[in-house]
Design a protein around this motif. Structure first.
Motif, PDB file in Angstrom:
ATOM      1  N   LEU A   1     -31.914 -46.787  26.338  1.00 33.24           N
ATOM      2  CA  LEU A   1     -30.835 -45.975  25.756  1.00 33.24           C
ATOM      3  C   LEU A   1     -31.334 -44.535  25.605  1.00 33.24           C
ATOM      4  CD1 LEU A   1     -29.772 -48.581  23.062  1.00 33.24           C
ATOM      5  CD2 LEU A   1     -28.598 -48.088  25.218  1.00 33.24           C
ATOM      6  N   PRO A   2     -31.035 -43.667  26.567  1.00 33.98           N
ATOM      7  CA  PRO A   2     -31.617 -42.321  26.571  1.00 33.98           C
ATOM      8  C   PRO A   2     -31.167 -41.432  25.415  1.00 33.98           C
ATOM      9  CG  PRO A   2     -29.932 -42.512  28.265  1.00 33.98           C
ATOM     10  CD  PRO A   2     -30.115 -43.888  27.680  1.00 33.98           C
ATOM     11  N   HIS A   3     -30.072 -41.765  24.763  1.00 38.13           N
ATOM     12  CA  HIS A   3     -29.547 -40.960  23.657  1.00 38.13           C
ATOM     13  C   HIS A   3     -30.190 -41.327  22.321  1.00 38.13           C
ATOM     14  CE1 HIS A   3     -27.403 -44.709  23.865  1.00 38.13           C
ATOM     15  NE2 HIS A   3     -26.974 -44.549  22.636  1.00 38.13           N
ATOM     16  N   LEU A   4     -31.167 -42.224  22.356  1.00 38.76           N
ATOM     17  CA  LEU A   4     -31.742 -42.781  21.138  1.00 38.76           C
ATOM     18  C   LEU A   4     -33.197 -42.350  20.985  1.00 38.76           C
ATOM     19  CD1 LEU A   4     -30.499 -44.894  19.139  1.00 38.76           C
ATOM     20  CD2 LEU A   4     -31.881 -46.585  20.303  1.00 38.76           C
ATOM     21  N   HIS A   5     -33.572 -41.954  19.768  1.00 36.94           N
ATOM     22  CA  HIS A   5     -34.970 -41.687  19.418  1.00 36.94           C
ATOM     23  C   HIS A   5     -35.385 -42.830  18.497  1.00 36.94           C
ATOM     24  CE1 HIS A   5     -34.634 -37.740  21.201  1.00 36.94           C
ATOM     25  NE2 HIS A   5     -33.509 -37.588  20.530  1.00 36.94           N
ATOM     26  N   TYR A   6     -35.972 -43.859  19.081  1.00 36.76           N
ATOM     27  CA  TYR A   6     -36.224 -45.130  18.396  1.00 36.76           C
ATOM     28  C   TYR A   6     -37.607 -45.166  17.749  1.00 36.76           C
ATOM     29  CZ  TYR A   6     -36.894 -50.164  17.833  1.00 36.76           C
ATOM     30  OH  TYR A   6     -37.136 -51.413  17.323  1.00 36.76           O
ATOM     31  N   ARG A   7     -37.636 -45.630  16.496  1.00 37.08           N
ATOM     32  CA  ARG A   7     -38.888 -45.849  15.764  1.00 37.08           C
ATOM     33  C   ARG A   7     -38.782 -47.161  15.007  1.00 37.08           C
ATOM     34  NH1 ARG A   7     -40.188 -42.651  18.797  1.00 37.08           N
ATOM     35  NH2 ARG A   7     -40.996 -40.572  18.477  1.00 37.08           N
ATOM     36  N   GLU A   8     -39.897 -47.847  14.860  1.00 37.02           N
ATOM     37  CA  GLU A   8     -39.936 -49.076  14.076  1.00 37.02           C
ATOM     38  C   GLU A   8     -40.688 -48.838  12.775  1.00 37.02           C
ATOM     39  OE1 GLU A   8     -41.674 -52.166  16.501  1.00 37.02           O
ATOM     40  OE2 GLU A   8     -39.848 -52.328  17.723  1.00 37.02           O
ATOM     41  N   VAL A   9     -40.159 -49.416  11.709  1.00 34.86           N
ATOM     42  CA  VAL A   9     -40.797 -49.408  10.399  1.00 34.86           C
ATOM     43  C   VAL A   9     -41.031 -50.880  10.067  1.00 34.86           C
ATOM     44  CG1 VAL A   9     -40.569 -48.818   7.963  1.00 34.86           C
ATOM     45  CG2 VAL A   9     -39.549 -47.330   9.715  1.00 34.86           C
ATOM     46  N   ILE A  10     -42.288 -51.275   9.952  1.00 34.15           N
ATOM     47  CA  ILE A  10     -42.615 -52.677   9.717  1.00 34.15           C
ATOM     48  C   ILE A  10     -43.081 -52.828   8.277  1.00 34.15           C
ATOM     49  CG2 ILE A  10     -44.015 -54.637  10.443  1.00 34.15           C
ATOM     50  CD1 ILE A  10     -44.147 -53.232  13.230  1.00 34.15           C
ATOM     51  N   LEU A  11     -42.308 -53.606   7.513  1.00 41.45           N
ATOM     52  CA  LEU A  11     -42.579 -53.796   6.095  1.00 41.45           C
ATOM     53  C   LEU A  11     -43.527 -54.970   5.863  1.00 41.45           C
ATOM     54  CD1 LEU A  11     -38.961 -53.456   4.710  1.00 41.45           C
ATOM     55  CD2 LEU A  11     -40.708 -51.683   4.918  1.00 41.45           C
TER      56      LEU A  11
END
Length: 145
Positions: free
Chosen positions: A129-139
């Motif tokens: 998805l090129p319109h997305l700046h994806y990051r993961e937050v792992i709790l």
């Protein structure tokens, strides 16, 4: 007229409640997805005018898609999303991502996401998805021997 940027919080009446309130304080129009009308109403009273309750069960991807479409039509593109979807709805994070034109913070519990073993399928699907700046937050992840 300057329009406030549109943020989305999924899980915003529970553990991400303070995130919802903080985004309103920072000048966003904040759409919050939750199932509980009572919890949404309580948060609405506290958050005020720029809070938008979206009562939908994210396990129903059709209803989720329709609800997100309505919010985007009403408030403009979602430029920031903070998304905590439990494993009972594995497709919901991707349905949500297709409606985001900016930053997407995917909150994951350590039972689902071990940072030492990233999920290549999840990474691949979000990277497409090129319109997305994806990051993961792992709790709650604790590295043990």
């Amino acid at each position: 007229m300057n329009r406030r940027p549109h943020a989305l919080v999924v899980g915003g009446t529970g553990m991400l409640r303070d995130v919802s309130l903080e985004l309103v304080r920072r000048g966003y129009e904040v759409s919050v997805i939750a199932r509980s009308p009572l919890r949404l109403a309580r948060l609405q009273q506290e958050a005020g005018l720029h809070f938008h309750a979206v009562q939908v069960d994210y396990r129903d991807t059709g209803a989720l898609t329709e609800a997100l479409g309505r919010q985007v039509a009403q408030l403009g593109p979602i430029v920031l999303a903070v998304v905590w979807v439990h494993s009972v709805a594995p497709e919901a994070p991707y349905v949500i991502a297709r409606h985001v034109q900016g930053r997407y913070f995917h909150v994951l519990g350590s039972a689902v996401a071990d940072p030492s073993r990233p999920d290549p399928d999840r990474s691949r699907r979000f990277a497409a998805l090129p319109h997305l700046h994806y990051r993961e937050v792992i709790l709650g992840f604790v590295l043990e021997p």
